[in-house]
Write an enzyme that holds these catalytic residues in place. Structure first.
Site, PDB file in Angstrom:
ATOM      1  N   TYR A 191      27.367  26.997 -14.269  1.00  0.00           N
ATOM      2  CA  TYR A 191      28.081  27.709 -13.219  1.00  0.00           C
ATOM      3  C   TYR A 191      28.772  28.921 -13.845  1.00  0.00           C
ATOM      4  CZ  TYR A 191      27.746  22.866 -11.562  1.00  0.00           C
ATOM      5  OH  TYR A 191      27.294  21.604 -11.255  1.00  0.00           O
ATOM      6  N   GLU A 210      21.147  14.318 -18.221  1.00  0.00           N
ATOM      7  CA  GLU A 210      20.693  15.574 -18.824  1.00  0.00           C
ATOM      8  C   GLU A 210      20.700  15.481 -20.348  1.00  0.00           C
ATOM      9  OE1 GLU A 210      22.461  16.726 -14.800  1.00  0.00           O
ATOM     10  OE2 GLU A 210      23.021  15.391 -16.442  1.00  0.00           O
ATOM     11  N   ASN A 244      28.305  14.923 -15.564  1.00  0.00           N
ATOM     12  CA  ASN A 244      27.405  15.905 -14.959  1.00  0.00           C
ATOM     13  C   ASN A 244      27.403  17.170 -15.808  1.00  0.00           C
ATOM     14  OD1 ASN A 244      25.843  16.918 -12.439  1.00  0.00           O
ATOM     15  ND2 ASN A 244      27.350  18.516 -12.848  1.00  0.00           N
ATOM     16  N   LEU A 259      28.772  25.747  -6.120  1.00  0.00           N
ATOM     17  CA  LEU A 259      28.523  25.548  -4.700  1.00  0.00           C
ATOM     18  C   LEU A 259      28.811  24.102  -4.318  1.00  0.00           C
ATOM     19  CD1 LEU A 259      25.292  27.669  -4.238  1.00  0.00           C
ATOM     20  CD2 LEU A 259      27.685  28.359  -4.051  1.00  0.00           C
ATOM     21  N   ASP A 297      23.882  39.985  -8.572  1.00  0.00           N
ATOM     22  CA  ASP A 297      23.265  38.672  -8.725  1.00  0.00           C
ATOM     23  C   ASP A 297      21.754  38.770  -8.777  1.00  0.00           C
ATOM     24  OD1 ASP A 297      22.802  35.641  -8.209  1.00  0.00           O
ATOM     25  OD2 ASP A 297      24.972  35.860  -8.324  1.00  0.00           O
TER      26      ASP A 297
END
Length: 488
Positions: A176, A238, A172, A191, A287
Site C-alpha cells: 500500500y 505470503e 497479512n 482500500l 497513478d
C-alpha cells in the site's frame, strides 16, 4: 536461482547485465521518475542510483521493469516458467482427492514441501543492525521519490505493510502506498476490501480506541515482495509462498515494538501504529491509470521506530500511464493466473490482461465453446473467481481460434461474431477501483462482457459464416514456389 535478500538479487542482475549503477547525481524529485520511465519503455536495466541528490542512501529503481526480471525474482529463468508456479497454486487452491494409494503417495511431496516452507523465526536480523527511535525518527532522511509534478508530496511506493487482526495468528502482507506528511507520519492508502484495511476494521471493532500496530518493510527479498502481489490461496501465507519460490524458509524477526514479524533481510523497517481517529486527506498522485487520482481520507501511520541495515538501499518505483512497473508485473503474473483459471474452467484456452488496460481493467479470454450461453458463464466466472479480477471492467470472450494476445485477431472476432444487443452483458452497481474516476460513484460502477464467440443454435437462427482458409495443397505448392518469386 534463489536469492537470500535484495542484495543477492542485485548482484545476480548486475552479473547478467540486467542492472546498472548510476554515479551521476539524480534528484528523487521528478528526475528519477523520468529516468526510470525512459529506461522501462526501452526495456532497459534496473537502476541503482548511487548519488541521489541531497541524500546518502542509494535508490533502487526499475527493479521489475521487464517480465524476465519478474520471473527471475520468482526463481524462474523466463516468463513461460511462471505457468508452473500457477499450476502449483491452482493445485493448492483446489487439491483433488487422490485416485488411489499410488496417487496419494505422488501428492505427498507437494504437501510436505508446502508444510516445510513455514517461516523461520530468528532472534537477530540484518534489518535491525541500526535502530532509530523517538525524536530521532525522521522520514526526511529517506530518499523518497516525488514522482510527478502534480503530486501532493513524496510517496513511499514499495511499502510491504505487515498487519494482524485481533485474535489472528496469521499476518497479512500487502503493498500500500504511503504519502509522507511529516517527520514521523505517513498516510496509509489501503482500500476497504484489502487485507490490511480488514485487519484494521476488526481491530477497531474488538479494541475500540486502541492504536493498531503496523510495520512496513522496505527492500525485502524479491520472493517476499512478489509473494505479496500474487494470488496466494487462503491456506498458504505470503511468507510460506515466498519460501516456496525461494526454496528456503522465509526468515522473520519480531519487531522491537509491535508484536509483528517482519522479513529479517529487509533493508529498512518502519514500526508504528495507526490511531482509529487519525486520518488525513491523501493525494493527489499520478497513478497507473495515467491520471492524477482524487483526494480522499485515509488513516495516518505514526512511525515510532526505524530499524535498518548498515548502509541501507531504498527500493522505489513510480506509477503512470502504462507501461509502468505495475503493468510489467501484470504481464508476468498473467502467466500465473492462466493455470489457476483453467483449474476452475478447463474450457479456457488462454487468458490475457492487456497492459494497456492498466493491468487488470480489461481481460481477453479464449475458450473451447461447448454449448449455447457458455461464453457468458465464463465471463461471469472471471469476475467472481479471483479477488484480483474484482475491478476488471471489460471481459472479452472468444473462441480458441483467436489469439488473445493479438489485438488484430480480437477486434476481428468482435466485429464479425457479435451483435451488440444480444452479445453484451451489463452488470451495474459492482465494486470498482476507487482510482477509476469514470465510474459514477466512487468505488461502485458497472461492468460489461462481450461474447465474441461463434453462435450456436439457440443463440441465432441464421446460418453462421465459415472462416476463409486456404487449402493445404495450395499453401504447400506456393511454399515451394516462393523462393523463385523474388518477393522477399
Amino acid at each position: 536461482m534463489k536469492y537470500r535478500d535484495l542484495r543477492d538479487f542485485i548482484s545476480k542482475l548486475e552479473a547478467d547485465g540486467e542492472l546498472r549503477r548510476v554515479d551521476v547525481e539524480v534528484d528523487p524529485r521528478l528526475e528519477m521518475t523520468e529516468v526510470c520511465d525512459r529506461t522501462l519503455r526501452a526495456e532497459g536495466p534496473a537502476i541503482l542510483f548511487q548519488k541521489p541528490k541531497g541524500y546518502r542512501m542509494p535508490v533502487l529503481g526499475n527493479l521489475f521493469g521487464t517480465p524476465r526480471r519478474v520471473a527471475l525474482g520468482m526463481g524462474a529463468e523466463d516468463v513461460s516458467a511462471l505457468r508452473e508456479i500457477g499450476e502449483l497454486l491452482a493445485f493448492l487452491r483446489q487439491p483433488e482427492p487422490p485416485k488411489g494409494l499410488r496417487d496419494a503417495w505422488s501428492q505427498l511431496p507437494v504437501f510436505r514441501k508446502v508444510l516445510d516452507m513455514g517461516p523461520k523465526k530468528v532472534r537477530r536480523a540484518a534489518c535491525q543492525e541500526v535502530v532509530v527511535e523517538g525524536d530521532d525518527v525522521d522520514l526526511g532522511r529517506l530518499p523518497v521519490q516525488t514522482c510527478w509534478p502534480g503530486d501532493a508530496g513524496p510517496l513511499i511506493t514499495w511499502a510491504l505493510v505487515v498487519t494482524r487482526g485481533p485474535e489472528k495468528e496469521r499476518q497479512n502482507l500487502g503493498i500500500y502506498r504511503n504519502q509522507v506528511i511529516g517527520r514521523n507520519r505517513t498516510i496509509m492508502r489501503w482500500l476497504a476490501h484489502r487485507g490490511g484495511a480488514l485487519d484494521f476494521r476488526d481491530w477497531q471493532r474488538e479494541r475500540p480506541g486502541e492504536p493498531f500496530p503496523v510495520a512496513i518493510a522496505l527492500g525485502a527479498d524479491p520472493a517476499t515482495i512478489l509473494g505479496a502481489v500474487t494470488p496466494v490461496p487462503d491456506s498458504l501465507s505470503e511468507y510460506g509462498f515466498a519460501g516456496l519460490l525461494r526454496g528456503s524458509k522465509t526468515e522473520l524477526v519480531k519487531c522491537l515494538g509491535p508484536d509483528l514479524q517482519v522479513p529479517a533481510s529487509a533493508e529498512i523497517v518502519l514500526e508504528g501504529h495507526i490511531h482509529p481517529d487519525d486520518t488525513a486527506p491523501e493525494g493527489p498522485f499520478g497513478d497507473h491509470t495515467g491520471y492524477y487520482n482524487e483526494v480522499d481520507h485515509f488513516p495516518v501511520f505514526t512511525v515510532d521506530r526505524i530499524t535498518h541495515r548498515r548502509d541501507p538501499i531504498y527500493h522505489s518505483t513510480y506509477t503512470g500511464r502504462p507501461p509502468d512497473e505495475p503493468a510489467i508485473l501484470g504481464v508476468a503474473l498473467n502467466e500465473v493466473f492462466v493455470p489457476i483459471l483453467r483449474k476452475q474452467f478447463p474450457e479456457i484456452s488462454d487468458f490475457y490482461l492487456p497492459p494497456e488496460g492498466c493491468s487488470y481493467r480489461m481481460a481477453v479470454v479464449t475458450m473451447k465453446k461447448q454449448y449455447p450461453g457458455h461464453a457468458k458463464r465464463v465471463m461471469l466466472g472471471v469476475w467472481s473467481f479471483l479477488r484480483q479480477f474484482m475491478y476488471t471492467k471489460f471481459v472479452i470472450v472468444t473462441d480458441d481460434d483467436v489469439n488473445a494476445r493479438d489485438w488484430k485477431d480480437v477486434i476481428w472476432a468482435m466485429t464479425t461474431r457479435m451483435d451488440p444487443k444480444r452479445d453484451t452483458v451489463m452488470i451495474d452497481n459492482t465494486p470498482i477501483d476507487y482510482l477509476d474516476f469514470a465510474s459514477p460513484v466512487s468505488g461502485l460502477g458497472s461492468k460489461i462482457g462481450f461474447d465474441a464467440t461463434h453462435k450456436w443454435p439457440g443463440e441465432t437462427d441464421r446460418e453462421w459464416g465459415r472462416p476463409i482458409v486456404m487449402d493445404d495443397e495450395t499453401r504447400a505448392r506456393v511454399d515451394a514456389l516462393w523462393p523463385k518469386l523474388g518477393l522477399d
